[in-house]
Design a protein around this motif. Structure first.
Motif, PDB file in Angstrom:
ATOM      1  N   ARG A  24     -30.980  43.828 109.121  1.00 33.13           N
ATOM      2  CA  ARG A  24     -29.785  44.400 109.720  1.00 33.13           C
ATOM      3  C   ARG A  24     -30.143  45.590 110.613  1.00 33.13           C
ATOM      4  NH1 ARG A  24     -24.849  44.640 105.610  1.00 33.13           N
ATOM      5  NH2 ARG A  24     -25.419  42.426 105.541  1.00 33.13           N
ATOM      6  N   LEU A  25     -31.055  46.426 110.161  1.00 31.74           N
ATOM      7  CA  LEU A  25     -31.469  47.586 110.958  1.00 31.74           C
ATOM      8  C   LEU A  25     -32.171  47.164 112.242  1.00 31.74           C
ATOM      9  CD1 LEU A  25     -32.759  49.970 108.133  1.00 31.74           C
ATOM     10  CD2 LEU A  25     -31.073  50.568 109.885  1.00 31.74           C
ATOM     11  N   GLN A  26     -32.957  46.103 112.180  1.00 35.17           N
ATOM     12  CA  GLN A  26     -33.639  45.648 113.392  1.00 35.17           C
ATOM     13  C   GLN A  26     -32.639  45.126 114.422  1.00 35.17           C
ATOM     14  OE1 GLN A  26     -36.581  46.306 114.103  1.00 35.17           O
ATOM     15  NE2 GLN A  26     -38.046  45.983 112.443  1.00 35.17           N
ATOM     16  N   ARG A  27     -31.533  44.560 113.952  1.00 39.80           N
ATOM     17  CA  ARG A  27     -30.521  44.056 114.884  1.00 39.80           C
ATOM     18  C   ARG A  27     -29.575  45.158 115.353  1.00 39.80           C
ATOM     19  NH1 ARG A  27     -31.145  39.276 111.639  1.00 39.80           N
ATOM     20  NH2 ARG A  27     -31.231  37.396 112.937  1.00 39.80           N
ATOM     21  N   ASP A  28     -29.315  46.133 114.480  1.00 38.27           N
ATOM     22  CA  ASP A  28     -28.337  47.182 114.791  1.00 38.27           C
ATOM     23  C   ASP A  28     -28.826  48.494 114.200  1.00 38.27           C
ATOM     24  OD1 ASP A  28     -26.152  48.813 115.247  1.00 38.27           O
ATOM     25  OD2 ASP A  28     -24.914  47.895 113.677  1.00 38.27           O
ATOM     26  N   GLN A  29     -29.593  49.233 114.991  1.00 36.40           N
ATOM     27  CA  GLN A  29     -30.184  50.470 114.467  1.00 36.40           C
ATOM     28  C   GLN A  29     -29.129  51.508 114.110  1.00 36.40           C
ATOM     29  OE1 GLN A  29     -33.227  51.979 117.045  1.00 36.40           O
ATOM     30  NE2 GLN A  29     -34.571  50.212 116.759  1.00 36.40           N
ATOM     31  N   GLU A  30     -27.994  51.442 114.720  1.00 36.46           N
ATOM     32  CA  GLU A  30     -26.947  52.420 114.423  1.00 36.46           C
ATOM     33  C   GLU A  30     -26.238  52.132 113.108  1.00 36.46           C
ATOM     34  OE1 GLU A  30     -24.177  53.374 117.462  1.00 36.46           O
ATOM     35  OE2 GLU A  30     -25.627  53.189 119.068  1.00 36.46           O
ATOM     36  N   LEU A  31     -26.380  50.925 112.578  1.00 35.53           N
ATOM     37  CA  LEU A  31     -25.600  50.504 111.405  1.00 35.53           C
ATOM     38  C   LEU A  31     -24.126  50.833 111.618  1.00 35.53           C
ATOM     39  CD1 LEU A  31     -27.710  51.361 108.204  1.00 35.53           C
ATOM     40  CD2 LEU A  31     -27.325  49.137 109.261  1.00 35.53           C
ATOM     41  N   ALA A  32     -23.613  50.303 112.700  1.00 32.31           N
ATOM     42  CA  ALA A  32     -22.232  50.608 113.083  1.00 32.31           C
ATOM     43  C   ALA A  32     -21.271  50.301 111.938  1.00 32.31           C
ATOM     44  CB  ALA A  32     -21.850  49.800 114.322  1.00 32.31           C
TER      45      ALA A  32
ATOM     46  N   ARG B  81     -36.875  37.877 112.960  1.00 29.91           N
ATOM     47  CA  ARG B  81     -35.480  37.629 112.593  1.00 29.91           C
ATOM     48  C   ARG B  81     -35.277  36.390 111.737  1.00 29.91           C
ATOM     49  NH1 ARG B  81     -32.565  39.316 118.367  1.00 29.91           N
ATOM     50  NH2 ARG B  81     -32.959  41.561 118.122  1.00 29.91           N
TER      51      ARG B  81
ATOM     52  N   ARG C  43     -27.973  58.803 114.449  1.00 25.24           N
ATOM     53  CA  ARG C  43     -26.883  58.853 113.478  1.00 25.24           C
ATOM     54  C   ARG C  43     -27.044  60.017 112.510  1.00 25.24           C
ATOM     55  NH1 ARG C  43     -23.930  54.618 111.570  1.00 25.24           N
ATOM     56  NH2 ARG C  43     -22.981  56.299 110.365  1.00 25.24           N
TER      57      ARG C  43
END
Length: 834
Positions: A115-123, A428, A155
């Motif tokens: 999840r972090l690799q896809r979305d580093q912000e962890l929206a 992935r 963040r």
């Protein structure tokens, strides 16, 4: 309806105000709470605002194992009076139970990494709890490092909690930036320790092997515990195989025997964690039951004292779990299971005296595991060597180097270590990079579905009863109705549907060929050629052997999927492999192919060949009549290193010259040369040319005059070479007129001379300012005395030597004062005649 009574009984609630304050002030905290206090269940609910009066937030809880993630989510949902998938859900590989109202999601650390690799912000995520961080799993350490990067760069509002029952709290606090440490006091029930070592010695574990005598002893301790105490028994064993063997020895006990491990079906895991109102239970478990979950009804723990840890042999490309003694921290965690609900007891299957010698904590996985997947994660994160990541322990350089080589070979990173588009795609897939390569490249060759089937087999090793033939194991899994087959089918569906993995219709062909190709693509260093009688040589250079009776023994080539190399064993044992042919080996291990001249020192001489090979496996060989001179020279230098400089021609004088030079280098240093073996081998170009360049074989080396060659190293340029005989003379003239050879082979130069030849000499001779060690000989040349101080010897030692020898050698002079008479080589009678 919220189960308020159950929530109020959780001791961690007393630490909640301090935890909230720490997160409000610093955004990070370390939470230390004993087992059973509710840190895994109450704290996420409080931080999400589902319990108490806090603001609503979305919380992600990272657990090291799937069984713990499911159990934690179900327990929290139960506390809220709901089913999982509403406000509390979970996501593990191959299973996702969440809904639109989910605000607390429990995930495995592997899922969070993806999840972090896809979305580093962890929206949309407000807080992350890394649970059981003391276990030091590699994924958990990596998640923590990535989250700290996210907080620092994009963040700062993201709240981060490292939670554990037993950990290096101060180490984690420093890692998180001097984070506050919040401690919760548990209502701990007393746990009595019962030491129950085997009566007779058992063999220590090695590799995956556990002495059957120890397992028999563990089963007997379980029976004893059932007879002596009330309540259910939780027995810790290192692996699935040991659980099965102990279960077989517990037939007939007055209790239900259950098996809990990472491979157990979810229904079995859930049944164990739900408890049983009727009858007693014996739960046989691996380390998955050490933390993160409570097994209801347990009042007794039986601890075998063993655990499994990963180990990697980078030189041979072999990675496997190995059986080790469990650490003291693991022992405390395991014992704590007996006191979660009431007073209990732990039966430890080792002696009290051994306990203090156990390691304090388990080995951090980053220090002992294969780091290929970690290195790919770091490269995708933009930090290929992981030097910028906040880690409790840095990755070992050797392991990272081996990981980089593997990633380069499969096209995941470029020559500089930067991730490629292919590497991102591989990362992935939720697979080890080797298996990701096999899935992507195998799909183009055998079709996406069949590639997924084989990779699913490789990602979780089939049960031993499936056999060692990977193709046969595939057919068994397809028709199987056991728990492994069910998990295998689920993983096949996942791999067939993930991004890009199902591409490629393939070329058709048999299942056996497809299985072999995909396995070889995953482990190209393990393609192996037969050497006869069930023995093979892998491309890595490691020998491999099949068990007696294996149907694979007649195969000309194998793709080895699983192998381990026991301590002190010459060859690896093949546990799972597939039959392949040479074309498949060439296709899969093409990057290991070498073709060209090969000149080596083999069995004491130069061997020159034109060779084609895959790694260490030779495909074709022919003799080479005119090898390149530079290759021959390198082989001869290797020969000198392997078999020694004695291959050259050394006369007695040459050996003494080398000893004289070694003495001068030791006493005076430069410009006198270092003539040790290592130094001479490192400077062959300075002293062995041009003779070495003209040599072609061992016999040519034997004709090289080592003495003449050594003289090239003398300090001619400075003029010091002319002082060789002055500083380290070959011989010294003694008072008798004799010229006596000096031996320089020891720590101190030695002058061995007959005692009578030194009469009148009161000062010890010196070379290069160093007094020689005088070996005084009898008239017959036998040792009589040793001294480095002649004056002292004449004064104090001579009288005793004279008394002992004058009767044995009456014809020789034995004056009372040897310092006042003339030295002689002759007898007294001859002296009188002269």
């Amino acid at each position: 309806m919220i189960r308020t009574d159950a929530l109020d009984r959780l001791p961690v609630r007393t630490a909640v105000p301090a935890l909230r304050q720490a997160l409000d002030d610093r955004g990070v905290a370390v939470l230390c709470a004993p087992p059973g206090t509710g840190k895994t269940t109450l704290v996420p609910l409080v931080l999400a605002g589902l319990v108490g009066d806090g603001p609503a937030r979305r919380v992600v809880v990272a657990e090291p194992r799937r069984i713990a993630a499911r159990a934690a989510a179900r327990r929290m949902a139960w506390l809220l009076g709901e089913q999982t998938g509403r406000r509390v859900g979970f996501t593990v590989r191959g299973e996702r139970v969440v809904g639109r109202d989910t605000v607390v999601e429990v995930v495995t650390t592997g899922v969070l990494l993806q999840r972090l690799q896809r979305d580093q912000e962890l929206a949309g995520v407000d807080a992350v709890i890394i649970d059981e961080c003391h276990e030091r799993h590699l994924d958990a350490d990596t998640v923590a490092a990535f989250l700290l990067d996210v907080r620092e760069a994009i963040r700062p509002d993201l709240r981060l909690v490292a939670a554990s029952a037993t950990t290096d709290a101060q180490g984690w606090a420093r890692l998180l930036g001097d984070a506050p440490v919040v401690e919760a006091q548990g209502v701990s029930h007393p746990v009595e320790v019962v030491w129950a070592p085997p009566v007779r010695p058992v063999r220590p574990p090695h590799g995956m092997r556990v002495d059957p005598a120890l397992l028999t002893h563990v089963a007997s301790v379980v029976r004893r515990a059932l007879a002596e105490r009330d309540g259910d028994v939780l027995c810790f064993l290192p692996g699935v195989g040991e659980i099965g063997r102990v279960a077989g020895q517990l037939a007939g006990v007055p209790a239900e025997v259950l098996q809990v491990h990472g491979r157990a079906p979810a229904a079995v895991q859930d049944a164990v964690l739900a408890g049983s109102p009727e009858g007693r239970r014996v739960v046989l478990a691996t380390s998955v039951a050490e933390s993160s979950l409570t097994v209801p009804g347990v009042r007794i723990v039986v601890d075998s004292g063993l655990a499994r840890e990963p180990r990697t042999d980078h030189a041979r490309g072999l990675s496997a779990l190995t059986t080790v003694r469990a650490s003291q921290a693991a022992g405390r965690q395991r014992a704590g299971r007996a006191g979660r609900e009431a007073p209990g007891a732990v039966y430890r299957c080792w002696g009290q005296g051994e306990d203090g010698r156990l390691a304090r904590f388990p080995s951090p996985e980053i220090k002992v595991a294969d780091l290929t997947a970690f290195a790919l994660q770091a490269a995708c994160w933009g930090d290929p060597d992981a030097s910028g990541l906040a880690l409790l322990d840095p990755p070992p350089a050797g392991a990272m180097g081996a990981a980089r080589e593997t990633l380069t070979a499969v096209g995941a990173v470029d020559a500089d270590g930067r991730v490629t588009d292919r590497g991102v795609r591989m990362s992935r897939l939720g697979l080890h990079p080797r298996l990701a390569r096999a899935l992507l490249d195998g799909a183009a060759e055998v079709g996406g579905r069949r590639a997924a089937e084989v990779v699913a087999l490789l990602s979780e090793e089939p049960p031993r009863e499936y056999g060692d033939d990977l193709a046969a194991a595939l057919r068994t899994a397809r028709r199987g109705a056991d728990g492994y087959a069910a998990r295998w089918r689920q993983e096949v569906r996942r791999l067939s549907s993930v991004e890009g993995s199902g591409e490629g219709s393939g070329r058709g062909g048999s299942d056996d060929a497809a299985v072999g190709l995909v396995a070889a693509l995953a482990f190209p260093e393990r393609v192996a050629r037969a050497r006869g009688e069930g023995a093979f040589l892998m491309a890595s250079g490691t020998g491999a052997e099949l068990r007696d009776g294996s149907r694979l023994r007649s195969a000309p080539w194998l793709a080895v999927a699983v192998a381990d190399r026991p301590a002190h064993a010459a060859s690896a044992r093949v546990r799972l492999a597939a039959v392949i042919d040479e074309d498949t080996a060439r296709l899969a291990a093409g990057h290991l192919r070498f073709s060209g001249e090969e000149v080596r020192w083999v069995d004491g001489d130069v061997v020159a060949r034109s060779v084609e090979r895959l790694g260490a496996v030779e495909l074709s060989v022919r003799a080479l009549k005119q090898p390149r001179p530079e290759l021959v020279r390198a082989a001869l230098v290797d020969g000198l290193g392997l078999d020694g400089l004695g291959l050259l021609r050394w006369t007695r004088e040459t050996g003494q010259l080398r000893e004289r030079l070694a003495f001068l280098y030791r006493e005076l240093g430069t410009p006198w040369p270092d003539v040790s073996d290592g130094a001479l081998l490192a400077r062959t170009g300075e002293w062995l040319e041009p003779e070495l360049s003209r040599a072609r074989r061992r016999s040519d080396l034997a004709r090289i005059d080592a003495g003449q060659a050594l003289r090239r190293l003398l300090p001619w340029a400075t003029g010091e070479a002319a002082r060789l005989d002055e500083l380290a003379p070959e011989r010294i003239e003694v008072p008798s007129g004799s010229r006596i050879r000096v031996e320089y082979g020891g720590e101190q130069p030695v002058l061995a001379v007959k005692l009578q030849e030194l009469f009148g000499l009161t000062e010890t001779p010196k070379v290069a300012g160093v007094p020689v060690l005088v070996h005084l000989l009898s008239p017959a040349g036998r040792p009589a005395a040793v001294t480095a101080d002649l004056a002292s010897f004449w004064r104090d030692g001579y009288r005793a030597v004279r008394a002992e020898l004058r009767g044995r050698y009456p014809k020789h002079p034995w004056p009372e004062d040897p310092t006042t008479v003339e030295a002689t080589r002759y007898t007294s009678a001859r002296l009188r005649r002269e």
